[in-house]
Scaffold this motif. Sequence first.
Motif, short mmCIF file in Angstrom:
data_model
loop_
_atom_site.label_atom_id
_atom_site.label_comp_id
_atom_site.label_asym_id
_atom_site.label_seq_id
_atom_site.Cartn_x
_atom_site.Cartn_y
_atom_site.Cartn_z
N TYR A 40 10.80 39.36 8.04
CA TYR A 40 9.75 38.33 7.87
C TYR A 40 9.35 37.72 9.21
N LEU A 41 10.22 37.74 10.20
CA LEU A 41 9.89 37.22 11.53
C LEU A 41 9.18 38.24 12.40
N THR A 42 9.51 39.52 12.24
CA THR A 42 9.09 40.53 13.21
C THR A 42 8.05 41.52 12.70
N VAL B 36 14.26 26.99 13.62
CA VAL B 36 13.08 27.15 14.48
C VAL B 36 13.08 25.99 15.46
N LEU C 279 17.81 29.70 8.85
CA LEU C 279 16.80 29.91 9.89
C LEU C 279 16.60 28.59 10.62
N TRP D 45 14.90 38.75 9.01
CA TRP D 45 14.47 39.23 10.33
C TRP D 45 13.13 39.96 10.20
N PHE E 196 13.43 31.43 17.18
CA PHE E 196 13.86 31.63 15.80
C PHE E 196 15.31 32.12 15.87
N ARG F 55 5.06 38.79 8.15
CA ARG F 55 4.82 37.51 8.84
C ARG F 55 3.47 36.92 8.47
#
Length: 177
Positions: A35-37, A123, A121, A33, A110, A42
């Motif tokens: 790495y996404l936010t 996408v 994950l 999470w 995501f 990111r």
Amino acid sequence: MDTKTKPDAYGELIEPTTLRLQRLLPGPIERIWAYLTDSELRRKWLASGAMEMKVGAPFELSWRNDELNDPPSKRPEGFPEEHRMQSRITELDPLRKLTIVWNNSGDVTFELEPAGAGVLLTVTHRRLPDRAMMLKVGAGWHMHLDILVARASGKEPPLFWDGWARLQQDYDRRLPA
């Protein structure tokens, strides 16, 4: 999908203008999470840009794909060193789901779900405007996600631009005309 099955690396069209890709990543889910936010994390696999974690919050993404590898691979003609895009969070379920408006090329969701000791994950990029964009986006997501897998696994990431050029040809053969 069975959690023992590794997802196919290639994206698939699940509707005429919707591409879905999946990757199995090392957990825990909180780390993926992030790495996404988190803008700094990111940036290492996709694009930087601070997000206020709130539905409706606008933010700007900044891609610098040359910085994904050291040394970088050769950027194709016609691509700028940096690409910026205005975005907005449209759906948020922390540690599970994040949907953002992707400027003029649809929206991206995501989704994270536990898969044994790992995290699946998914996408989903919806409302791709045309096939040319679909080929670029398919190759782009494929490479960005391969880099995320490498970074999350503590490995050297593949060369972005070299892989992107090769994958664009692969997606041209795989996706219906």
